[in-house]
Design a protein around this motif. Sequence first.
Motif, short mmCIF file in Angstrom:
data_model
loop_
_atom_site.label_atom_id
_atom_site.label_comp_id
_atom_site.label_asym_id
_atom_site.label_seq_id
_atom_site.Cartn_x
_atom_site.Cartn_y
_atom_site.Cartn_z
N GLN A 7 0.87 -1.08 0.13
CA GLN A 7 0.03 -0.13 0.15
C GLN A 7 0.84 1.16 -0.11
O GLN A 7 0.76 2.31 -0.52
CB GLN A 7 -0.84 -0.03 1.36
N GLU A 8 1.92 1.09 0.75
CA GLU A 8 2.94 2.26 0.88
C GLU A 8 3.77 2.63 -0.56
O GLU A 8 3.49 3.78 -0.87
CB GLU A 8 4.12 1.66 1.72
N MET A 9 3.91 1.61 -1.21
CA MET A 9 4.53 1.76 -2.69
C MET A 9 3.46 2.33 -3.56
O MET A 9 3.62 3.32 -4.31
CB MET A 9 5.07 0.55 -3.33
N LEU A 10 2.07 1.85 -3.49
CA LEU A 10 0.99 2.08 -4.30
C LEU A 10 0.80 3.86 -4.04
O LEU A 10 0.59 4.65 -4.94
CB LEU A 10 -0.26 1.44 -4.01
N GLU A 11 0.71 4.19 -2.67
CA GLU A 11 0.39 5.56 -2.29
C GLU A 11 1.55 6.51 -2.77
O GLU A 11 1.18 7.52 -3.19
CB GLU A 11 0.04 5.54 -0.98
N LEU A 13 3.52 6.13 -5.58
CA LEU A 13 3.34 6.31 -7.00
C LEU A 13 1.99 7.08 -7.33
O LEU A 13 2.03 7.81 -8.18
CB LEU A 13 3.63 5.14 -7.65
N PHE A 14 0.84 6.51 -6.79
CA PHE A 14 -0.13 6.98 -7.27
C PHE A 14 -1.12 8.02 -6.32
O PHE A 14 -2.13 8.24 -6.88
CB PHE A 14 -0.94 5.69 -7.70
N GLY A 15 -0.58 8.12 -5.17
CA GLY A 15 -1.40 8.97 -4.32
C GLY A 15 -2.60 8.59 -4.03
O GLY A 15 -2.75 7.47 -3.99
N ASP A 16 -3.61 9.26 -4.10
CA ASP A 16 -5.14 9.10 -3.72
C ASP A 16 -5.74 8.44 -4.94
O ASP A 16 -6.99 8.48 -5.22
CB ASP A 16 -5.90 10.35 -3.30
N ARG A 17 -5.00 8.25 -6.11
CA ARG A 17 -5.40 7.69 -7.10
C ARG A 17 -4.92 6.11 -7.33
O ARG A 17 -4.97 5.36 -8.26
CB ARG A 17 -5.14 8.27 -8.26
N ALA A 18 -4.60 5.46 -5.97
CA ALA A 18 -4.02 4.13 -6.12
C ALA A 18 -5.20 3.09 -6.58
O ALA A 18 -4.78 2.34 -7.16
CB ALA A 18 -3.48 3.86 -4.91
N HIS A 19 -6.47 3.48 -6.30
CA HIS A 19 -7.60 2.65 -6.64
C HIS A 19 -7.66 2.49 -8.10
O HIS A 19 -8.18 1.42 -8.59
CB HIS A 19 -8.84 3.15 -5.78
N LEU A 20 -7.31 3.46 -8.90
CA LEU A 20 -7.64 3.47 -10.12
C LEU A 20 -6.40 2.60 -10.74
O LEU A 20 -6.42 1.82 -11.71
CB LEU A 20 -7.33 5.02 -10.88
N ALA A 21 -5.13 2.50 -10.20
CA ALA A 21 -4.14 1.81 -10.61
C ALA A 21 -4.42 0.33 -10.36
O ALA A 21 -4.26 -0.60 -11.26
CB ALA A 21 -2.67 1.98 -10.06
N ILE A 22 -5.12 0.01 -9.23
CA ILE A 22 -5.73 -1.32 -8.94
C ILE A 22 -6.80 -1.83 -10.01
O ILE A 22 -6.59 -2.81 -10.55
CB ILE A 22 -5.96 -1.45 -7.38
N ALA A 23 -7.68 -0.56 -10.08
CA ALA A 23 -8.65 -0.95 -11.16
C ALA A 23 -8.10 -1.40 -12.49
O ALA A 23 -8.54 -2.21 -13.17
CB ALA A 23 -9.80 0.21 -11.30
N TYR A 24 -7.12 -0.86 -13.12
CA TYR A 24 -6.43 -1.01 -14.25
C TYR A 24 -5.70 -2.51 -14.48
O TYR A 24 -5.63 -3.39 -15.17
CB TYR A 24 -5.36 0.01 -14.68
N ALA A 25 -5.08 -2.58 -13.35
CA ALA A 25 -4.32 -4.12 -13.20
C ALA A 25 -5.40 -5.19 -13.17
O ALA A 25 -5.34 -6.11 -13.64
CB ALA A 25 -3.53 -3.94 -11.69
N GLU A 26 -6.41 -4.82 -12.38
CA GLU A 26 -7.44 -5.84 -12.44
C GLU A 26 -8.23 -5.86 -14.03
O GLU A 26 -8.38 -6.99 -14.40
CB GLU A 26 -8.61 -5.61 -11.41
N TRP A 27 -8.43 -4.91 -14.51
CA TRP A 27 -8.97 -4.75 -16.09
C TRP A 27 -7.90 -5.54 -16.79
O TRP A 27 -8.24 -6.56 -17.77
CB TRP A 27 -9.03 -3.54 -16.45
N LEU A 28 -6.69 -5.40 -16.89
CA LEU A 28 -5.55 -5.92 -17.73
C LEU A 28 -5.59 -7.57 -17.32
O LEU A 28 -5.53 -8.20 -18.45
CB LEU A 28 -4.26 -5.30 -17.08
N ALA A 29 -5.62 -7.94 -16.15
CA ALA A 29 -5.62 -9.34 -16.02
C ALA A 29 -6.84 -10.05 -16.40
O ALA A 29 -6.90 -11.15 -16.79
CB ALA A 29 -5.71 -9.56 -14.38
N ASP A 30 -8.06 -9.48 -16.57
CA ASP A 30 -9.38 -9.94 -16.81
C ASP A 30 -9.57 -9.40 -18.60
O ASP A 30 -9.02 -10.30 -19.30
CB ASP A 30 -10.22 -9.11 -16.17
N VAL A 31 -10.10 -8.51 -18.84
CA VAL A 31 -10.28 -8.09 -20.27
C VAL A 31 -9.10 -8.06 -20.97
O VAL A 31 -8.97 -8.52 -22.17
CB VAL A 31 -11.06 -6.68 -20.16
#
Length: 225
Positions: A7-11, A13-31
């Motif tokens: 979580q520390e690394m995510l924050e 790099l991506f600050g308060d937009r870490a949730h978007l990076a996670i959503a992108y990772a999930e989308w890449l792994a799926d779609v």
Amino acid sequence: MTDLPSQEMLEALFGDRAHLAIAYAEWLADVGVAAGLIGPREAERLWERHILNSAAVVELIPEGAQAADLGSGAGLPGIPIAIARPDVRMTLVEPLARRVDPVQKFLEDVGLDVGVLRARAESSEARELLAPVPVVVSRAVAALDTLARWSNPLLPVGGLLLAVKGKTAQDELSRTSRSLRDEGFDEGEIKTCGKDGADEGPKTEATVVVLRKVASPSGRRRTRD
Ligand SMILES: C[S@@+](CC[C@H](N)C(=O)[O-])C[C@H]1O[C@@H](n2cnc3c(N)ncnc32)[C@H](O)[C@@H]1O
């Protein structure tokens, strides 16, 4: 997905937009995998190899810059850069509808303000719609001299071409230096961005060739006549 960063690394790099990076990772792994945008084996190493490697480039992009990602495919490196740096106005440039369409849908679904241009980087359409764009980024698309040729009409003098490359970056830079100069770029340099992560999980590291446009191609050609 096995290589989710702390979580520390995510924050960091991506600050308060870490949730978007996670959503992108999930989308890449799926779609992304289902649509053939990335290989099925990539789902296990999405963060270090793709998302963090892409986001590491942000330290080279000036504040508030407009940027174009040439050959963005699944949105790399453009989407991680745009998530990490909301001040950067990013346009993804990709010719294939089967890549552009799902990426566009992802961007709309998560409300991420990133432009998408379905075109070849060297097309007149890209020139008309993008130039002058002060920063061009690209990863795993073409050799440096080709990227320089495509980028040249898009960049103003003083603009930056940031090419994410692997271990062979220096060899490629040396091999293509003459063509790069002919295209109006400086001698270029290799930058290692991000952190090696030490023992704390995935690395954010990226090797980037940084080229600055120092002359317009026509001006340079005239001086050689
Ligand atoms: C190997 S993929 C890399 C995708 C992404 N940059 C990445 O790092 O995962 C190369 C991408 O470049 C695109 N491409 C090939 N020729 C191109 C051109 N002339 N202009 C723009 N994109 C191009 C391909 O369609 C493909 O999506």
